[in-house]
Design a protein around this motif. Structure first.
Motif, short mmCIF file in Angstrom:
data_model
loop_
_atom_site.label_atom_id
_atom_site.label_comp_id
_atom_site.label_asym_id
_atom_site.label_seq_id
_atom_site.Cartn_x
_atom_site.Cartn_y
_atom_site.Cartn_z
N GLN A 32 18.27 -32.05 -23.71
CA GLN A 32 19.00 -31.90 -22.06
C GLN A 32 17.69 -30.49 -21.43
O GLN A 32 18.60 -29.67 -20.62
CB GLN A 32 19.98 -31.73 -21.90
CG GLN A 32 21.10 -32.89 -22.66
CD GLN A 32 22.21 -32.73 -22.34
OE1 GLN A 32 23.20 -31.70 -21.66
NE2 GLN A 32 23.19 -34.01 -22.47
N HIS A 37 18.02 -34.92 -15.81
CA HIS A 37 18.20 -35.53 -17.03
C HIS A 37 19.92 -35.20 -18.18
O HIS A 37 20.08 -35.73 -18.48
CB HIS A 37 17.04 -35.55 -17.93
CG HIS A 37 17.62 -36.18 -19.91
ND1 HIS A 37 17.91 -37.93 -19.79
CD2 HIS A 37 17.91 -35.58 -20.99
CE1 HIS A 37 18.55 -38.35 -20.81
NE2 HIS A 37 18.50 -37.11 -21.63
N ALA A 38 19.71 -33.61 -17.64
CA ALA A 38 20.63 -33.50 -18.38
C ALA A 38 22.58 -33.95 -17.26
O ALA A 38 23.23 -34.60 -17.46
CB ALA A 38 20.59 -31.84 -17.66
N MET A 41 23.08 -37.68 -17.95
CA MET A 41 24.24 -37.49 -19.69
C MET A 41 25.22 -37.25 -18.84
O MET A 41 26.05 -36.98 -20.01
CB MET A 41 22.88 -37.09 -20.67
CG MET A 41 21.82 -37.74 -20.88
SD MET A 41 21.55 -39.34 -22.14
CE MET A 41 22.10 -39.97 -21.00
N PRO A 45 23.57 -28.28 -15.72
CA PRO A 45 22.68 -28.33 -16.47
C PRO A 45 21.92 -26.27 -16.03
O PRO A 45 21.29 -26.36 -14.43
CB PRO A 45 20.95 -29.11 -15.97
CG PRO A 45 21.69 -29.71 -14.31
CD PRO A 45 23.47 -30.04 -14.36
N GLY A 199 12.09 -32.72 -25.07
CA GLY A 199 13.16 -32.30 -24.13
C GLY A 199 12.61 -33.65 -23.10
O GLY A 199 10.92 -33.47 -22.87
N SER A 202 14.05 -37.22 -15.73
CA SER A 202 15.36 -38.50 -15.80
C SER A 202 14.35 -39.16 -15.92
O SER A 202 13.21 -39.98 -16.07
CB SER A 202 15.79 -37.98 -14.83
OG SER A 202 15.13 -37.73 -13.69
#
Ligand code: MN
Length: 228
Positions: A32, A37-38, A41, A45, A199, A202
């Motif tokens: 992450q 993207h964090a 999920m 973030p 990492g 997204s």
């Protein structure tokens, strides 16, 4: 030395523009590290120290690989990542000196059994089966710092069957490459041959048999694999 069975070859990735190979010591991955993207999920973030997981060195596979759909999953995901190849040994490396430890950069896929990861998260268990499985770390040739310099910005994209799925810029990383190296080297002695997957942006999503993946980081290679 007399081994009881034939020793396996050391896993390695090509060095771009040469006949040389980069022997892989360990594969570390950052979780992450892009805010969007964090969030996708289900995480928040916040700016904090990076967290790491790992894959076995022999999970690397080369450009052009045709990979069997993995065992034990019904939700096999793609993640495109900038990969940092380490060229020098060190512990407690400061962020200001961290780039001296970089041999080069590559394009990698952190392939993930998302269903196993979800279960592991729920039960507070390790991610080994979700992340560290056979062929889970396709990696392009490494481009040396002498060839491409250090990468601070540049588009990172992944398409599946020609359709754009992931898109970002490596400048959007929450922890920068120097910060990642500095943090990692406070837990482990980093060594020549280490690969760090930094990492993914997204847009992660599922793969099926027959899918063709093409990942690209600006100024580096394209990485292409097929799931069979
Ligand atoms: Mn990842």
């Amino acid at each position: 030395m007399n081994y009881v069975f034939e020793m396996r070859e050391i896993p390695a990735v090509a060095v771009a523009g040469t006949e040389d190979s980069f022997p892989v010591h360990r594969i570390y991955c950052v979780g992450q590290n892009y805010a969007k993207h964090a969030r996708e999920m289900g995480a928040n973030p916040e700016r904090e120290a990076p967290f790491f997981f790992s894959k076995p060195a022999d999970a690397v596979c080369p450009e052009g690989a045709r990979l069997p759909y993995p065992l034990a999953t019904e939700n096999f995901h793609h993640e495109i990542e900038l990969v940092v190849a380490i060229g020098k040994k060190g512990t407690h490396v400061s962020a200001s000196e961290a780039l001296d430890y970089v041999f080069g950069y590559a394009v990698g896929f952190d392939l993930t059994r998302r269903d196993l990861q979800g279960e592991a998260k729920k039960k507070g268990r390790p991610w080994a089966t979700a992340k560290g499985f056979d062929n889970s770390a396709p990696c392009s040739a490494v481009h040396s710092v002498g060839e491409v310099g250090h990468l601070e910005r540049g588009k990172i994209t992944l398409s599946v069957n020609g359709e754009l799925r992931q898109q970002g810029d490596i400048s959007e990383m929450i922890c920068s490459v120097p910060e990642i190296i500095s943090s990692l080297s406070s837990f482990f002695e980093i060594c020549p041959g280490d690969l760090i997957f930094t990492g993914t942006p997204s847009g992660v999503g599922p793969l099926k048999r027959g899918d063709s993946l093409e990942g690209e980081v600006e100024n580096l290679d394209r990485l292409h694999i097929t799931i069979v």
